[in-house]
Design a protein around this motif. Structure first.
Motif, mmCIF file in Angstrom:
data_model
loop_
_atom_site.group_PDB
_atom_site.id
_atom_site.type_symbol
_atom_site.label_atom_id
_atom_site.label_comp_id
_atom_site.label_asym_id
_atom_site.label_seq_id
_atom_site.Cartn_x
_atom_site.Cartn_y
_atom_site.Cartn_z
ATOM 1 N N ARG A 46 9.218 32.453 91.848
ATOM 2 C CA ARG A 46 9.688 33.680 91.306
ATOM 3 C C ARG A 46 10.831 33.554 90.259
ATOM 4 O O ARG A 46 10.912 34.182 89.390
ATOM 5 C CB ARG A 46 10.568 34.403 92.529
ATOM 6 C CG ARG A 46 9.729 35.098 93.600
ATOM 7 C CD ARG A 46 10.278 36.195 94.033
ATOM 8 N NE ARG A 46 9.488 36.561 95.434
ATOM 9 C CZ ARG A 46 8.457 37.669 95.230
ATOM 10 N NH1 ARG A 46 8.372 38.214 94.142
ATOM 11 N NH2 ARG A 46 7.633 37.781 96.401
ATOM 12 N N ASP A 47 11.392 32.628 89.971
ATOM 13 C CA ASP A 47 12.361 32.128 88.805
ATOM 14 C C ASP A 47 11.187 31.615 87.891
ATOM 15 O O ASP A 47 10.592 30.342 88.078
ATOM 16 C CB ASP A 47 13.098 31.049 89.160
ATOM 17 C CG ASP A 47 13.830 30.737 87.872
ATOM 18 O OD1 ASP A 47 13.858 31.356 86.802
ATOM 19 O OD2 ASP A 47 14.885 29.714 87.695
ATOM 20 N N GLN A 48 10.892 32.411 86.630
ATOM 21 C CA GLN A 48 9.874 31.881 85.990
ATOM 22 C C GLN A 48 10.716 31.443 84.353
ATOM 23 O O GLN A 48 10.279 31.682 83.363
ATOM 24 C CB GLN A 48 8.896 32.882 85.408
ATOM 25 C CG GLN A 48 7.829 32.960 86.826
ATOM 26 C CD GLN A 48 6.819 31.882 86.614
ATOM 27 O OE1 GLN A 48 6.407 31.511 85.730
ATOM 28 N NE2 GLN A 48 6.905 30.969 87.719
ATOM 29 N N THR A 49 12.061 30.927 84.652
ATOM 30 C CA THR A 49 12.699 30.618 83.412
ATOM 31 C C THR A 49 11.803 29.508 82.924
ATOM 32 O O THR A 49 11.877 29.473 81.400
ATOM 33 C CB THR A 49 14.081 29.874 83.843
ATOM 34 O OG1 THR A 49 14.592 30.901 84.650
ATOM 35 C CG2 THR A 49 14.756 29.398 82.796
ATOM 36 N N HIS A 50 11.028 28.456 83.509
ATOM 37 C CA HIS A 50 10.108 27.742 82.957
ATOM 38 C C HIS A 50 8.960 28.474 83.125
ATOM 39 O O HIS A 50 8.313 28.475 84.275
ATOM 40 C CB HIS A 50 10.287 26.453 83.415
ATOM 41 C CG HIS A 50 11.668 25.775 83.569
ATOM 42 N ND1 HIS A 50 12.576 26.151 84.463
ATOM 43 C CD2 HIS A 50 11.985 24.745 82.820
ATOM 44 C CE1 HIS A 50 13.795 25.337 84.140
ATOM 45 N NE2 HIS A 50 13.449 24.698 83.249
ATOM 46 N N GLY A 51 8.145 28.813 82.243
ATOM 47 C CA GLY A 51 7.049 29.604 82.310
ATOM 48 C C GLY A 51 5.977 29.052 82.953
ATOM 49 O O GLY A 51 5.501 27.947 82.627
ATOM 50 N N GLY A 52 5.519 29.428 84.392
ATOM 51 C CA GLY A 52 4.352 28.842 84.950
ATOM 52 C C GLY A 52 4.715 27.978 86.145
ATOM 53 O O GLY A 52 4.138 27.445 86.585
ATOM 54 N N ARG A 53 6.397 27.994 86.424
ATOM 55 C CA ARG A 53 6.672 27.103 87.554
ATOM 56 C C ARG A 53 6.365 27.433 88.769
ATOM 57 O O ARG A 53 6.239 28.516 89.116
ATOM 58 C CB ARG A 53 8.374 27.315 87.503
ATOM 59 C CG ARG A 53 8.893 26.307 88.452
ATOM 60 C CD ARG A 53 10.408 26.081 88.429
ATOM 61 N NE ARG A 53 11.048 25.364 89.202
ATOM 62 C CZ ARG A 53 12.207 25.055 89.398
ATOM 63 N NH1 ARG A 53 13.176 25.641 88.445
ATOM 64 N NH2 ARG A 53 12.708 24.429 90.528
ATOM 65 N N CYS A 54 5.958 26.160 89.451
ATOM 66 C CA CYS A 54 5.186 26.338 90.870
ATOM 67 C C CYS A 54 5.881 25.325 91.735
ATOM 68 O O CYS A 54 6.604 24.648 91.197
ATOM 69 C CB CYS A 54 3.927 26.176 90.758
ATOM 70 S SG CYS A 54 2.970 27.529 89.914
ATOM 71 N N ILE A 55 5.387 25.401 92.881
ATOM 72 C CA ILE A 55 5.711 24.484 93.940
ATOM 73 C C ILE A 55 4.785 24.253 94.871
ATOM 74 O O ILE A 55 3.821 25.048 95.006
ATOM 75 C CB ILE A 55 6.939 25.133 94.994
ATOM 76 C CG1 ILE A 55 8.292 25.343 94.043
ATOM 77 C CG2 ILE A 55 7.140 24.225 96.259
ATOM 78 C CD1 ILE A 55 9.037 26.170 94.783
#
Ligand SMILES: [Zn+2]
Length: 154
Positions: A46-55
């Motif tokens: 949900r934090d998209q400070t880094h666009g596209g961030r996933c786990i």
């Protein structure tokens, strides 16, 4: 969808105190399920400070890579690579970063963090919990899930 690994150790939720196992509201507050991979689940952070961030989180409770047998490890790394390729295809970052920590959340999971030249963190480790989180509206998350799903090569 790829076939899951038949015959491997049964994948189950065995830790009610672990949000990756119990898939509780804590998990929902942090991420959105995007896809079931071979032995893991892909979530959009949900934090998209880094666009596209996933786990990418392993499906059963394990805390260390060396607790997986060779087949599990291979399938997990294939999942991580597949997810990273999908994020790369969707967001075209300058580099994907991969982080495995787990000090506070020991369930085996990999942070997939797109990095972009010209940002403060370029050339450094990404900040795992930025001071100000970039959140999106539901439609924004839905679009990210859709574009990443469309990029998953199965
Ligand atoms: Zn767990």
């Amino acid at each position: 969808m790829r076939e899951t690994a038949g015959g491997l150790k049964q994948i189950h939720s065995d830790r009610p105190d672990c949000f990756y196992c119990s898939k509780n509201e804590k998990l929902d507050s942090l991420m959105i399920e995007a896809a079931a991979l071979q032995v893991s689940t892909l979530y959009v952070n949900r934090d998209q400070t880094h666009g596209g961030r996933c786990i990418v989180a392993y499906r059963r409770h394990a805390t260390e890579l060396f607790q997986l047998d060779r087949t599990e490890l291979r399938l997990f790394m294939e999942d991580v690579s597949l997810a990273a390729e999908a994020i790369y295809g969707a967001f075209r970052p300058d580099k994907m970063n991969y982080g495995i920590y787990g000090d506070l959340v020991p369930h085996l999971h990999v942070h997939l963090v797109p990095k972009y030249k010209g940002t403060e963190e370029w050339g450094e480790a990404f900040v795992n919990a930025p001071p100000s989180r970039k959140t999106l509206d539901p439609d924004g998350y839905r679009k990210i899930v859709e574009i990443i799903r469309s990029q998953l090569k199965r």
